[in-house]
Motif scaffolding. Structure first.
Motif, PDB file in Angstrom:
ATOM      1  N   VAL A   1       0.882  -1.173   0.000  1.00  0.00           N
ATOM      2  CA  VAL A   1       0.000   0.000   0.000  1.00  0.00           C
ATOM      3  C   VAL A   1       0.913   1.214   0.000  1.00  0.00           C
ATOM      4  O   VAL A   1       1.786   1.341   0.855  1.00  0.00           O
ATOM      5  N   GLN A   2       0.724   2.098  -0.954  1.00  0.00           N
ATOM      6  CA  GLN A   2       1.651   3.217  -1.099  1.00  0.00           C
ATOM      7  C   GLN A   2       0.917   4.475  -1.542  1.00  0.00           C
ATOM      8  O   GLN A   2       0.036   4.426  -2.393  1.00  0.00           O
ATOM      9  N   GLY A   3       1.282   5.569  -0.940  1.00  0.00           N
ATOM     10  CA  GLY A   3       0.753   6.876  -1.314  1.00  0.00           C
ATOM     11  C   GLY A   3       1.684   7.939  -0.791  1.00  0.00           C
ATOM     12  O   GLY A   3       2.722   7.641  -0.186  1.00  0.00           O
ATOM     13  N   PRO A   4       1.351   9.201  -0.990  1.00  0.00           N
ATOM     14  CA  PRO A   4       2.196  10.276  -0.450  1.00  0.00           C
ATOM     15  C   PRO A   4       2.346  10.130   1.070  1.00  0.00           C
ATOM     16  O   PRO A   4       1.361  10.123   1.802  1.00  0.00           O
ATOM     17  N   GLY A   5       3.563   9.967   1.520  1.00  0.00           N
ATOM     18  CA  GLY A   5       3.802   9.887   2.957  1.00  0.00           C
ATOM     19  C   GLY A   5       3.598   8.521   3.566  1.00  0.00           C
ATOM     20  O   GLY A   5       3.735   8.383   4.786  1.00  0.00           O
ATOM     21  N   ILE A   6       3.288   7.490   2.777  1.00  0.00           N
ATOM     22  CA  ILE A   6       3.097   6.184   3.400  1.00  0.00           C
ATOM     23  C   ILE A   6       3.529   5.063   2.458  1.00  0.00           C
ATOM     24  O   ILE A   6       3.323   5.127   1.242  1.00  0.00           O
ATOM     25  N   LEU A   7       4.164   4.053   3.043  1.00  0.00           N
ATOM     26  CA  LEU A   7       4.492   2.815   2.355  1.00  0.00           C
ATOM     27  C   LEU A   7       4.247   1.682   3.337  1.00  0.00           C
ATOM     28  O   LEU A   7       4.799   1.674   4.442  1.00  0.00           O
ATOM     29  N   ILE A   8       3.415   0.742   2.928  1.00  0.00           N
ATOM     30  CA  ILE A   8       3.114  -0.438   3.729  1.00  0.00           C
ATOM     31  C   ILE A   8       3.482  -1.661   2.904  1.00  0.00           C
ATOM     32  O   ILE A   8       3.185  -1.727   1.709  1.00  0.00           O
ATOM     33  N   GLU A   9       4.141  -2.618   3.535  1.00  0.00           N
ATOM     34  CA  GLU A   9       4.430  -3.881   2.878  1.00  0.00           C
ATOM     35  C   GLU A   9       4.110  -5.033   3.826  1.00  0.00           C
ATOM     36  O   GLU A   9       4.316  -4.937   5.043  1.00  0.00           O
TER      37      GLU A   9
END
Length: 392
Positions: free
Chosen positions: A347-355
């Motif tokens: 999950v990725q967007g401005p200011g965040i990355l989740i793996e």
């Protein structure tokens, strides 16, 4: 002007960040006051403003290597309680329970491996080998703390009396599913099941956007890099430790684990390039999801941002409840959507990355990480602080 925002957390949470920082400072001061001089040499490191100390702060791990600091097992029971009190100030109640559970799983893993894994120490799987280290002193204009061991890495920075960063935040589980009397234990249940549910709702056209790869990569792609950049590919097992082993047999063991993991995934260099971290992100945008799917995506985000202290977590929830904010988030899946099969998602967007990756040990060994591509370790706020200090 002081920096008001940390990634997507609205400035309205400034009071919450001050509250969290205050609780951390009180708990850290009490813990430090309980330590002997010898213990303090391990527990208290230099300020993040010192280049050497900052280099150490940016070194983080999720393997069973020395994470740096004072180990839980080398503290008295009272000191251990005070240490865990500090850890709890950086987490929501649910996240603290999850972290405590993951630490306890080291006993279960020890049994699963026949009590013989050593990793160059007396006990290879040891619930006492979780290290706590402070950088600077509570009350300093800039200070921080780190808590980590096998499958746990918590990193926090406080600037001008505010908690400005809680990432990278890594939580893993091995085994990911454990039999209990009359039930099962799954520390990362929500993070896995909500994502699978979302992936299963994707129609053919949506899946063509959201599918990163037909098979799952064998670990999180960002690894334990201090900064994540466009084009980063999966780090291999050999690079995830603090230095090399004195025993060549352990080096061979790591090589073998990596080789088996790669054989299981079937990945080539081209496959790794296909699932590399990119900016802009891969995957399907939330703007191309229906309302039910967007709801699932918000729930999934909350299983990660909900690790933070309550006031900060509420700020993230408010942020992603806004349509424009959620529209910028992308979801990508790799592998099977069948329960118990190897899979990976991002999950990725401005200011965040989740793996999230659950492939090893026959898809019963999960890694999950929450990061901020622009503000991990609070580097953005720290840079502003340095600039203001020089200017003043």
């Amino acid at each position: 002007m002081p920096h008001e925002d940390n990634g997507p957390v609205p400035a309205a949470t400034a009071a919450g960040r001050e509250k969290a920082a205050s609780a951390m400072a009180e708990a850290a001061t009490t813990w430090l006051g309980s330590l002997t001089e010898d213990q303090l040499t391990l527990a208290a490191h230099g300020s993040p403003l010192d280049p050497d100390a900052e280099a150490e702060r940016l070194r983080w791990f999720y393997t069973p290597t020395d994470h740096g600091g004072l180990a839980v097992r080398d503290q008295t029971p009272r000191q251990q309680s005070l240490a865990m009190r500090l850890v709890a100030t950086g987490l929501s109640p649910g996240a603290f329970a999850t972290v405590a559970t993951v630490m306890g799983l080291e006993n279960v893993l020890d049994q699963l491996e026949g009590w013989h894994r050593n990793w160059g120490r007396q006990r290879g799987r040891d619930p006492g080998l979780y290290w706590l280290r402070l950088f600077g002193r509570p009350g300093d204009p800039v200070w921080g703390w780190r808590f980590g061991g096998h499958h746990i890495s918590l990193n926090n920075l406080i600037v001008a009396g505010r908690l400005v960063s809680t990432t990278p935040c890594f939580i893993g589980a091995d085994p990911a599913t454990t039999e209990l009397l009359g039930g099962t234990l799954r520390p990362l249940e929500g993070a896995e099941d909500v994502a699978r549910q979302l992936a299963r709702t994707l129609g053919a056209r949506q899946l063509s956007q959201g599918l990163l790869h037909p098979s799952a990569v064998s670990d999180i792609v960002s690894g334990n890099r201090p900064r994540v950049r466009h084009g980063d590919t999966m780090m291999h097992m050999q690079d995830l430790w603090r230095g090399t082993f004195a025993d060549p047999a352990l080096d061979r063991l790591v090589d073998d684990i990596d080789r088996r993991a790669e054989a299981g995934s079937g990945y080539t260099e081209a496959d790794h390039a296909r699932v590399a971290i990119t900016i802009p992100p891969k995957g399907i945008s939330a703007r191309d999801l229906d309302e039910e799917q967007r709801h699932l995506l918000r729930r999934l985000l909350a299983t990660y941002t909900g690790r933070a202290p309550r006031d900060l977590a509420d700020g993230y929830d408010t942020h992603y409840a806004e349509q424009a904010s959620l529209d910028e988030v992308h979801f990508g899946w790799a592998g099977s959507t069948a329960a118990g099969e190897p899979h990976y998602y991002r999950v990725q967007g401005p200011g965040i990355l989740i793996e999230y990756d659950n492939t090893q040990r026959h898809a019963n060994h999960a890694h999950s990480v929450w990061r901020d591509l622009t503000a991990d370790f609070g580097l953005d706020v720290l840079a502003e602080h340095r600039a203001r200090t020089v200017h003043d």
